[in-house]
Enzyme design. Structure first.
Site, PDB file in Angstrom:
ATOM      1  N   ARG A   1       0.855  -1.180   0.000  1.00  0.00           N
ATOM      2  CA  ARG A   1       0.000   0.000   0.000  1.00  0.00           C
ATOM      3  C   ARG A   1       0.896   1.236   0.000  1.00  0.00           C
ATOM      4  O   ARG A   1       2.098   1.149   0.280  1.00  0.00           O
ATOM      5  CB  ARG A   1      -0.904   0.004   1.232  1.00  0.00           C
ATOM      6  CG  ARG A   1      -1.922  -1.116   1.255  1.00  0.00           C
ATOM      7  CD  ARG A   1      -2.589  -1.234   2.629  1.00  0.00           C
ATOM      8  NE  ARG A   1      -3.319  -0.029   2.967  1.00  0.00           N
ATOM      9  CZ  ARG A   1      -3.753   0.257   4.204  1.00  0.00           C
ATOM     10  NH1 ARG A   1      -3.480  -0.548   5.206  1.00  0.00           N
ATOM     11  NH2 ARG A   1      -4.440   1.363   4.426  1.00  0.00           N
TER      12      ARG A   1
ATOM     13  N   SER B   1       0.473   4.112   1.860  1.00  0.00           N
ATOM     14  CA  SER B   1       0.469   4.966   3.049  1.00  0.00           C
ATOM     15  C   SER B   1       1.885   5.081   3.602  1.00  0.00           C
ATOM     16  O   SER B   1       2.759   4.238   3.337  1.00  0.00           O
ATOM     17  CB  SER B   1      -0.453   4.389   4.125  1.00  0.00           C
ATOM     18  OG  SER B   1       0.106   3.217   4.686  1.00  0.00           O
TER      19      SER B   1
ATOM     20  N   LYS C   1      -2.769  -8.150  10.341  1.00  0.00           N
ATOM     21  CA  LYS C   1      -4.173  -8.009  10.770  1.00  0.00           C
ATOM     22  C   LYS C   1      -5.100  -7.683   9.599  1.00  0.00           C
ATOM     23  O   LYS C   1      -6.313  -7.824   9.726  1.00  0.00           O
ATOM     24  CB  LYS C   1      -4.305  -6.951  11.863  1.00  0.00           C
ATOM     25  CG  LYS C   1      -4.020  -5.532  11.424  1.00  0.00           C
ATOM     26  CD  LYS C   1      -4.261  -4.559  12.570  1.00  0.00           C
ATOM     27  CE  LYS C   1      -4.055  -3.124  12.126  1.00  0.00           C
ATOM     28  NZ  LYS C   1      -4.390  -2.156  13.174  1.00  0.00           N
ATOM     29  N   ASP C   2      -4.549  -7.244   8.452  1.00  0.00           N
ATOM     30  CA  ASP C   2      -5.361  -6.953   7.271  1.00  0.00           C
ATOM     31  C   ASP C   2      -5.615  -8.196   6.416  1.00  0.00           C
ATOM     32  O   ASP C   2      -6.442  -8.153   5.500  1.00  0.00           O
ATOM     33  CB  ASP C   2      -4.679  -5.901   6.382  1.00  0.00           C
ATOM     34  CG  ASP C   2      -4.605  -4.533   7.036  1.00  0.00           C
ATOM     35  OD1 ASP C   2      -5.443  -4.251   7.915  1.00  0.00           O
ATOM     36  OD2 ASP C   2      -3.698  -3.750   6.674  1.00  0.00           O
TER      37      ASP C   2
ATOM     38  N   THR D   1     -12.329   5.755  16.637  1.00  0.00           N
ATOM     39  CA  THR D   1     -11.779   4.489  16.143  1.00  0.00           C
ATOM     40  C   THR D   1     -12.649   4.004  14.998  1.00  0.00           C
ATOM     41  O   THR D   1     -13.861   4.242  14.986  1.00  0.00           O
ATOM     42  CB  THR D   1     -11.723   3.400  17.231  1.00  0.00           C
ATOM     43  OG1 THR D   1     -11.286   2.175  16.625  1.00  0.00           O
ATOM     44  CG2 THR D   1     -13.074   3.176  17.879  1.00  0.00           C
TER      45      THR D   1
ATOM     46  N   SER E   1     -12.676   0.754  14.290  1.00  0.00           N
ATOM     47  CA  SER E   1     -12.714  -0.685  14.534  1.00  0.00           C
ATOM     48  C   SER E   1     -13.850  -1.075  15.470  1.00  0.00           C
ATOM     49  O   SER E   1     -13.923  -0.600  16.603  1.00  0.00           O
ATOM     50  CB  SER E   1     -11.372  -1.119  15.142  1.00  0.00           C
ATOM     51  OG  SER E   1     -11.467  -2.367  15.789  1.00  0.00           O
TER      52      SER E   1
ATOM     53  N   ARG F   1     -14.044  -3.984  16.792  1.00  0.00           N
ATOM     54  CA  ARG F   1     -13.369  -4.734  17.858  1.00  0.00           C
ATOM     55  C   ARG F   1     -12.956  -3.810  18.995  1.00  0.00           C
ATOM     56  O   ARG F   1     -13.181  -4.115  20.175  1.00  0.00           O
ATOM     57  CB  ARG F   1     -12.133  -5.451  17.279  1.00  0.00           C
ATOM     58  CG  ARG F   1     -11.235  -6.104  18.327  1.00  0.00           C
ATOM     59  CD  ARG F   1      -9.929  -6.568  17.708  1.00  0.00           C
ATOM     60  NE  ARG F   1      -9.174  -5.467  17.117  1.00  0.00           N
ATOM     61  CZ  ARG F   1      -8.417  -4.636  17.800  1.00  0.00           C
ATOM     62  NH1 ARG F   1      -8.300  -4.733  19.109  1.00  0.00           N
ATOM     63  NH2 ARG F   1      -7.751  -3.667  17.189  1.00  0.00           N
ATOM     64  N   ARG F   2     -12.352  -2.676  18.640  1.00  0.00           N
ATOM     65  CA  ARG F   2     -11.910  -1.736  19.679  1.00  0.00           C
ATOM     66  C   ARG F   2     -13.101  -1.086  20.378  1.00  0.00           C
ATOM     67  O   ARG F   2     -13.136  -1.000  21.606  1.00  0.00           O
ATOM     68  CB  ARG F   2     -11.019  -0.657  19.052  1.00  0.00           C
ATOM     69  CG  ARG F   2      -9.651  -1.160  18.632  1.00  0.00           C
ATOM     70  CD  ARG F   2      -8.905  -0.140  17.793  1.00  0.00           C
ATOM     71  NE  ARG F   2      -7.555  -0.605  17.467  1.00  0.00           N
ATOM     72  CZ  ARG F   2      -6.857  -0.194  16.418  1.00  0.00           C
ATOM     73  NH1 ARG F   2      -7.389   0.695  15.580  1.00  0.00           N
ATOM     74  NH2 ARG F   2      -5.644  -0.654  16.196  1.00  0.00           N
TER      75      ARG F   2
ATOM     76  N   ARG G   1     -11.491   7.546  10.273  1.00  0.00           N
ATOM     77  CA  ARG G   1     -10.678   6.847   9.279  1.00  0.00           C
ATOM     78  C   ARG G   1      -9.519   7.733   8.857  1.00  0.00           C
ATOM     79  O   ARG G   1      -9.450   8.898   9.204  1.00  0.00           O
ATOM     80  CB  ARG G   1     -11.528   6.505   8.030  1.00  0.00           C
ATOM     81  CG  ARG G   1     -12.653   5.515   8.231  1.00  0.00           C
ATOM     82  CD  ARG G   1     -12.194   4.066   8.310  1.00  0.00           C
ATOM     83  NE  ARG G   1     -11.265   3.700   7.243  1.00  0.00           N
ATOM     84  CZ  ARG G   1     -11.606   3.338   6.020  1.00  0.00           C
ATOM     85  NH1 ARG G   1     -12.891   3.329   5.670  1.00  0.00           N
ATOM     86  NH2 ARG G   1     -10.705   2.989   5.131  1.00  0.00           N
ATOM     87  N   GLY G   2      -8.608   7.157   8.068  1.00  0.00           N
ATOM     88  CA  GLY G   2      -7.472   7.917   7.566  1.00  0.00           C
ATOM     89  C   GLY G   2      -6.153   7.345   8.070  1.00  0.00           C
ATOM     90  O   GLY G   2      -6.127   6.373   8.819  1.00  0.00           O
ATOM     91  N   ASN G   3      -5.054   7.954   7.624  1.00  0.00           N
ATOM     92  CA  ASN G   3      -3.752   7.466   8.066  1.00  0.00           C
ATOM     93  C   ASN G   3      -3.488   7.893   9.518  1.00  0.00           C
ATOM     94  O   ASN G   3      -4.257   8.641  10.108  1.00  0.00           O
ATOM     95  CB  ASN G   3      -2.628   7.945   7.121  1.00  0.00           C
ATOM     96  CG  ASN G   3      -2.542   9.461   7.056  1.00  0.00           C
ATOM     97  OD1 ASN G   3      -2.717  10.152   8.047  1.00  0.00           O
ATOM     98  ND2 ASN G   3      -2.246   9.984   5.866  1.00  0.00           N
TER      99      ASN G   3
ATOM    100  N   ARG H   1      -5.449  10.878  11.733  1.00  0.00           N
ATOM    101  CA  ARG H   1      -6.302  10.509  12.858  1.00  0.00           C
ATOM    102  C   ARG H   1      -5.846  11.222  14.136  1.00  0.00           C
ATOM    103  O   ARG H   1      -6.671  11.663  14.933  1.00  0.00           O
ATOM    104  CB  ARG H   1      -6.311   8.992  13.047  1.00  0.00           C
ATOM    105  CG  ARG H   1      -7.242   8.286  12.076  1.00  0.00           C
ATOM    106  CD  ARG H   1      -7.305   6.809  12.312  1.00  0.00           C
ATOM    107  NE  ARG H   1      -6.204   6.105  11.666  1.00  0.00           N
ATOM    108  CZ  ARG H   1      -5.969   4.801  11.803  1.00  0.00           C
ATOM    109  NH1 ARG H   1      -6.723   4.070  12.604  1.00  0.00           N
ATOM    110  NH2 ARG H   1      -4.962   4.235  11.175  1.00  0.00           N
TER     111      ARG H   1
ATOM    112  N   CYS I   1     -11.944  -8.065   9.360  1.00  0.00           N
ATOM    113  CA  CYS I   1     -11.614  -6.894  10.172  1.00  0.00           C
ATOM    114  C   CYS I   1     -12.842  -6.049  10.473  1.00  0.00           C
ATOM    115  O   CYS I   1     -12.765  -5.084  11.219  1.00  0.00           O
ATOM    116  CB  CYS I   1     -10.546  -6.047   9.483  1.00  0.00           C
ATOM    117  SG  CYS I   1     -11.080  -5.292   7.939  1.00  0.00           S
TER     118      CYS I   1
END
Length: 323
Positions: free
Chosen positions: A16, A18, A92-93, A136, A138, A140-141, A158-160, A164, A251
């Site tokens: 990617r 980023s 994790k992705d 967040t 996520s 999960r979080r 969202r975002g890098n 964030r 995810c």
């Protein structure tokens, strides 16, 4: 194939685009270059940046984008097509199922798997004010943080990493939740206000680890990557990914897992006791199911933890949210 016998080869590495993805890819290439020189391989490396679906869609939460492999599918297609020779992913992705003909060639040594808080005022979860706004993307979080602190206002962000963190000021958040590993790899450890203990917030499957994917038929790349692999990380991540596969999760559902290597088993050199915690929760944090189990076979351990959670209703929770 003997060391030093390979001919000159330019290895194209897909990633990617980023800042974090390019940083961790650069770190992997540096290590592969060192290994190549040490073993007499005449390899050089080039980076190919690839935009994924997850990178293109930034105004929708991950849970609503849908599908698995949001950050890897296009990169894997380039690998299948032969446009790249290997790919560097955040583990994790990566979905449990890999495309036919592809494999995880190496899982390098894991860095800190925990989530962390970056806050305006400093301090950890307990220091956040009543009703604090926490960002967040996520489920999960947010599920686990709502369970620990039902008063918190969890909002999608969202975002890098940098964008964030900036939203603490620009959008008035009290805190954002990020992976400690990303900040560590960027050299931004000083931005971490507090790491969140795994007993409060279990990380995503494979969080803190990288997956280096390659074609099964590429013997040269497989040999090179085998020298990068970290055995302890591979064992623990295999257990976590087996858990993920057994739950058919991605995810965009609230699934967490963390496996640690315990003591070497007596009389069984190279075989270790593994201790794994798995979690499935409802998005609102009202239900949080956890199981802790031990075993020496990573795949079986992951399946056993998943089966124990399914017996307690985890499958119904995931079905209710489209998992």
């Amino acid at each position: 194939m003997e060391a030093g016998k390979q001919g000159k080869r330019v290895i194209v590495v897909g990633t990617r685009q980023s800042a974090l993805a390019l940083t961790q890819t650069g770190q992997v290439i540096d290590e592969l270059a060192r290994i190549s020189e040490e073993h007499g391989f005449d390899y050089t490396f080039e980076v190919k940046k690839i935009v994924t679906k997850g990178d293109r869609i930034l105004d929708v939460t991950l849970s609503k984008v849908g599908g698995k492999g949001l950050f890897v599918k296009e990169i894997e297609q380039a690998l299948v097509d032969g446009d790249i020779d290997l790919a560097v992913h955040s583990m994790k992705d990566m979905p449990y199922e890999l495309p036919e003909g592809l494999m995880n060639g190496a899982i390098p040594k894991r860095v800190d798997p925990r989530d962390c808080l970056v806050t305006r005022e400093g301090g950890g979860l307990d220091a956040l004010p009543l009703g604090a706004r926490v960002g967040t993307s996520s489920l999960r979080r947010s599920c686990q943080l709502k369970h620990a602190r039902p008063d918190l206002q969890l909002e999608s962000i969202r975002g890098n990493i940098d964008s964030r963190i900036r939203k603490l000021e620009t959008e008035g958040f009290d805190a954002v939740v990020l992976a400690s590993a990303g900040l560590t790899r960027m050299g931004w450890q000083d931005r971490i206000s507090a790491n969140i203990p795994v007993d409060v917030c279990l990380p995503a499957v494979g969080q803190g680890a990288l997956g280096i994917e390659c074609r099964e038929t590429d013997a040269q790349i497989r040999e090179l990557l085998s020298l990068l692999n970290d055995n302890e990380t591979e064992l623990t991540v295999r257990a976590e990914r087996s858990f993920l596969g057994s739950l058919n999760g991605g995810c965009q559902v609230p699934i967490g897992a963390y496996c640690m290597r315990g003591e070497e088993l007596e009389g069984q050199s190279g075989t270790y006791n593994l201790i794994m915690t798995g979690m499935v929760g409802s998005p609102d944090g009202a239900v949080l199911l956890k199981e802790v189990m031990q075993g020496s076979d990573p795949e079986q351990l992951g399946k056993d933890v998943a089966a124990a959670l399914i017996a307690r209703g985890a499958d119904r929770i995931l079905a209710d949210i489209g998992g």
